[in-house]
Each structure stands twice: as structure tokens, then as C-alpha cells.
Design a protein around this motif. Sequence first.
Motif, PDB file in Angstrom:
ATOM      1  N   MET A   1       4.040  13.754  -5.241  1.00  0.00           N
ATOM      2  CA  MET A   1       4.177  12.304  -5.249  1.00  0.00           C
ATOM      3  C   MET A   1       5.510  11.947  -5.878  1.00  0.00           C
ATOM      4  SD  MET A   1       1.684   9.606  -7.024  1.00  0.00           S
ATOM      5  CE  MET A   1       2.222   7.927  -7.154  1.00  0.00           C
ATOM      6  N   GLN A   2       6.267  11.125  -5.204  1.00  0.00           N
ATOM      7  CA  GLN A   2       7.593  10.773  -5.668  1.00  0.00           C
ATOM      8  C   GLN A   2       7.620   9.343  -6.174  1.00  0.00           C
ATOM      9  OE1 GLN A   2      10.289  11.466  -2.461  1.00  0.00           O
ATOM     10  NE2 GLN A   2      10.219  13.683  -2.670  1.00  0.00           N
ATOM     11  N   GLN A   3       8.404   9.119  -7.218  1.00  0.00           N
ATOM     12  CA  GLN A   3       8.600   7.776  -7.738  1.00  0.00           C
ATOM     13  C   GLN A   3       9.959   7.274  -7.306  1.00  0.00           C
ATOM     14  OE1 GLN A   3       8.115   7.711 -11.920  1.00  0.00           O
ATOM     15  NE2 GLN A   3       6.106   8.678 -11.888  1.00  0.00           N
ATOM     16  N   HIS A   4      10.069   5.983  -7.119  1.00  0.00           N
ATOM     17  CA  HIS A   4      11.326   5.380  -6.693  1.00  0.00           C
ATOM     18  C   HIS A   4      11.679   4.228  -7.610  1.00  0.00           C
ATOM     19  CE1 HIS A   4      11.773   7.327  -2.678  1.00  0.00           C
ATOM     20  NE2 HIS A   4      10.477   7.462  -2.814  1.00  0.00           N
ATOM     21  N   ARG A   5      12.952   3.981  -7.791  1.00  0.00           N
ATOM     22  CA  ARG A   5      13.401   2.766  -8.441  1.00  0.00           C
ATOM     23  C   ARG A   5      13.460   1.677  -7.382  1.00  0.00           C
ATOM     24  NH1 ARG A   5      16.275   3.192 -13.319  1.00  0.00           N
ATOM     25  NH2 ARG A   5      16.406   5.323 -14.091  1.00  0.00           N
ATOM     26  N   CYS A   6      12.896   0.531  -7.692  1.00  0.00           N
ATOM     27  CA  CYS A   6      13.008  -0.600  -6.787  1.00  0.00           C
ATOM     28  C   CYS A   6      14.449  -1.085  -6.776  1.00  0.00           C
ATOM     29  CB  CYS A   6      12.113  -1.761  -7.247  1.00  0.00           C
ATOM     30  SG  CYS A   6      10.369  -1.396  -7.172  1.00  0.00           S
TER      31      CYS A   6
ATOM     32  N   GLU B   1     -11.038   7.856   0.460  1.00  0.00           N
ATOM     33  CA  GLU B   1     -11.913   8.358  -0.607  1.00  0.00           C
ATOM     34  C   GLU B   1     -11.141   9.020  -1.745  1.00  0.00           C
ATOM     35  OE1 GLU B   1     -11.276  11.793   2.205  1.00  0.00           O
ATOM     36  OE2 GLU B   1     -11.531   9.610   2.333  1.00  0.00           O
ATOM     37  N   LYS B   2      -9.818   9.065  -1.633  1.00  0.00           N
ATOM     38  CA  LYS B   2      -9.014   9.766  -2.623  1.00  0.00           C
ATOM     39  C   LYS B   2      -8.389   8.816  -3.653  1.00  0.00           C
ATOM     40  CE  LYS B   2      -9.255  14.038  -1.041  1.00  0.00           C
ATOM     41  NZ  LYS B   2      -9.781  15.173  -1.857  1.00  0.00           N
ATOM     42  N   TRP B   3      -8.112   9.383  -4.821  1.00  0.00           N
ATOM     43  CA  TRP B   3      -7.437   8.673  -5.895  1.00  0.00           C
ATOM     44  C   TRP B   3      -6.018   9.212  -6.057  1.00  0.00           C
ATOM     45  CZ3 TRP B   3      -9.729   4.812  -8.923  1.00  0.00           C
ATOM     46  CH2 TRP B   3     -11.115   4.661  -8.772  1.00  0.00           C
ATOM     47  N   VAL B   4      -5.123   8.368  -6.539  1.00  0.00           N
ATOM     48  CA  VAL B   4      -3.786   8.787  -6.947  1.00  0.00           C
ATOM     49  C   VAL B   4      -3.760   8.788  -8.473  1.00  0.00           C
ATOM     50  CG1 VAL B   4      -1.346   8.185  -6.979  1.00  0.00           C
ATOM     51  CG2 VAL B   4      -2.672   7.863  -4.880  1.00  0.00           C
TER      52      VAL B   4
ATOM     53  N   ALA C   1      -0.466   3.368   2.115  1.00  0.00           N
ATOM     54  CA  ALA C   1      -0.558   4.087   3.375  1.00  0.00           C
ATOM     55  C   ALA C   1      -0.396   5.585   3.134  1.00  0.00           C
ATOM     56  CB  ALA C   1       0.518   3.589   4.337  1.00  0.00           C
ATOM     57  N   GLY C   2      -1.174   6.361   3.872  1.00  0.00           N
ATOM     58  CA  GLY C   2      -1.080   7.805   3.770  1.00  0.00           C
ATOM     59  C   GLY C   2      -2.071   8.424   2.813  1.00  0.00           C
ATOM     60  N   VAL C   3      -2.754   7.614   1.997  1.00  0.00           N
ATOM     61  CA  VAL C   3      -3.754   8.134   1.068  1.00  0.00           C
ATOM     62  C   VAL C   3      -5.137   7.940   1.673  1.00  0.00           C
ATOM     63  CG1 VAL C   3      -4.703   8.009  -1.254  1.00  0.00           C
ATOM     64  CG2 VAL C   3      -2.281   7.513  -0.878  1.00  0.00           C
TER      65      VAL C   3
ATOM     66  N   LEU D   1       2.264  13.147  -0.167  1.00  0.00           N
ATOM     67  CA  LEU D   1       3.242  12.061  -0.180  1.00  0.00           C
ATOM     68  C   LEU D   1       2.555  10.728   0.035  1.00  0.00           C
ATOM     69  CD1 LEU D   1       6.116  13.639   1.947  1.00  0.00           C
ATOM     70  CD2 LEU D   1       5.998  13.405  -0.541  1.00  0.00           C
ATOM     71  N   ILE D   2       3.133   9.683  -0.536  1.00  0.00           N
ATOM     72  CA  ILE D   2       2.590   8.331  -0.426  1.00  0.00           C
ATOM     73  C   ILE D   2       3.626   7.435   0.212  1.00  0.00           C
ATOM     74  CG2 ILE D   2       1.783   6.320  -1.716  1.00  0.00           C
ATOM     75  CD1 ILE D   2       0.771   8.226  -3.816  1.00  0.00           C
ATOM     76  N   GLN D   3       3.203   6.697   1.215  1.00  0.00           N
ATOM     77  CA  GLN D   3       4.088   5.717   1.834  1.00  0.00           C
ATOM     78  C   GLN D   3       3.973   4.425   1.054  1.00  0.00           C
ATOM     79  OE1 GLN D   3       3.251   5.254   5.975  1.00  0.00           O
ATOM     80  NE2 GLN D   3       2.927   7.455   6.289  1.00  0.00           N
TER      81      GLN D   3
END
Length: 294
Positions: free
Chosen positions: A1-6, A141-144, A136-138, A283-285
Motif C-alpha cells: 500500500m502506497q501513500q501519496h502527498r496530496c 469484505e477486506k480491511w485496510v 476502489a480495488g479493495v 494496491l489501492i486506487q
Amino acid sequence: MQQHRCGGGALAFCALTVAGVMAVTAGCSGGSGAGDASGRGERLRAEAAGAGGSAETLRRAADVLAAAGSAEMRTSMETSAGGTRVTIRGRGAYDFRRQLGRVTVVLPKDAAGEEGHRPITELLAPGALYMKNRGAGVPDEKWVRVDTTALEDGNLVTGGVTDPMAAAELLRSARDVTYVGETELAGVTVHHYRGTAHLGRAAGGASARSRGALAAAAKGFSADAVPFDAYLDEDGRLRKVRHRFSFASDGPAVEVVSTMLLYGFGVPVAVRLPAGGDIYTGLIQQGRTGEGGR
């Protein structure tokens, strides 16, 4: 899982941290009664009149909440950057002794350029944030899971909700406190205080469970000072608190105002953290304003 700066600031999850105007009212249930108003209320007034008394009262707020056990909560987070404003709201309950909570976060209709969004379920725990319906993409039934000690803001704003215990722990570093006076909040007499919290000092004086996240926030925010307004009832319980955070960025500065209302003290809070197999690790959209992301 990637983090982004807005594009507007150093926030880890863009979908939850676009700019907004807060729209919280005090119309929620007052919860349990104010207690012995003639006794504890007079003590709060006397402390406010003494030198440094108001600051000492606020520094005990986290301990008083832990003694109260639990509470229901309503939250609002408004962010503002480059003339864009968005409000994120939440509602749930929190156990201050175990520092566990469950909250449903509702995004505004236009936060990601869409007409509607499913509510996001969040579980708050020491050092961790769990989210369902994250994006999107998760799978449904799943948690992040997010390590809050690795976030630049320590989850003070990332999830769209400031962790209630972290919000109270911030008051341990209260300085330059002014006692504004008595007012009424949802039918309950409260004492209004205004001052400035300091992230670094708060991290140093926080409980072991909160220290890691607050230490991360002390490094990630552009300003160590956090102006606040806090409202305590006659029993010294925190009923409402509003913090104002600031982020530096390559683009427009980001201002975040986080408000939390507490009521229904003593309510049962059932939180079961997800098992390892229920946590999504792919990965998370996630969308920026006008851009795609992961």
C-alpha cells in the motif's frame, strides 16, 4: 500500500483530506447528566480564576475521560487549500480505557468528483487505523490497516477523524490558556477554554499508547503549535474540542479544523480488530482532485 502527498498538502489519504468547511452543530444528545454542578462546577470556576488553573484543568482532561470509560462521538473535519473546501463527518463510539473506537465516516458528495460515496467504517486502535470501504480495488469484505506511527500526521487528520484520545492527549501540552466562560452545549452547562497545544510537548507527556502517533505528528506538521477551543462539563469531562492544524506543501498551504463532540458517557463499546486474513495488502486506487492514484 502506497501513500501519496496530496497536491494541497502532506496528507496520506487524498480522498479523506481535500479542503472543506466544518458544519458541526451542538444538537446531539447530552448523554449522562452534568453531575454535581454546585460542587465540581465551582471547582472549575475557582481553578480558572487562579494562575495557571485553566491549563492544569485541561491537562487532566485525558485522565478524566479514561475514568469515564467511554462515550459516543460526532466529528467534523474541514480542510481548506487553494480556495477549495470540503467537510468530512463521522459518528461512532470510543473506549478511552482501551483506546479503541469505531466510527462511520461520510465523505461529501463532491470530494472525489462523484455524486455519492459509501460510508467508510474505521476502527481506531493504539498505533493503528483500520478502514473498510476504503476505496476502489479493495474487496468489500477486506480491511485496510495503516500504521499511525508512520503517518506524517499521526492520524490526527488522515482518516477524516482525529483519534479521540489523541485529541485529549494534545491538551496535556496546553499553554496560554484563557477561560472564556460558561455556555450551554446540547442542554449541558460547559466551561469554554481557549489556548494553544504543542505537538512536541504533547508527545512527551502522552500515555504510552498515544506517544508514537503524536511523536510522528510533531515531525510531520509544519507548525508545532495547535490552537484549540475546549469545552468541559461540570465533571471535568471533555464535551467538545476543536483543533486547528496547518500543513506546509509545495502548493497552497493546507488548514485543517477538526471538531469532536462527546456525549453518552459510559456507553458499551464493542470493537473487534480484524484478523490478519481480513486485511487487504494490495494496491489501492485513490483519487486526487482531478487525478488518479493508488
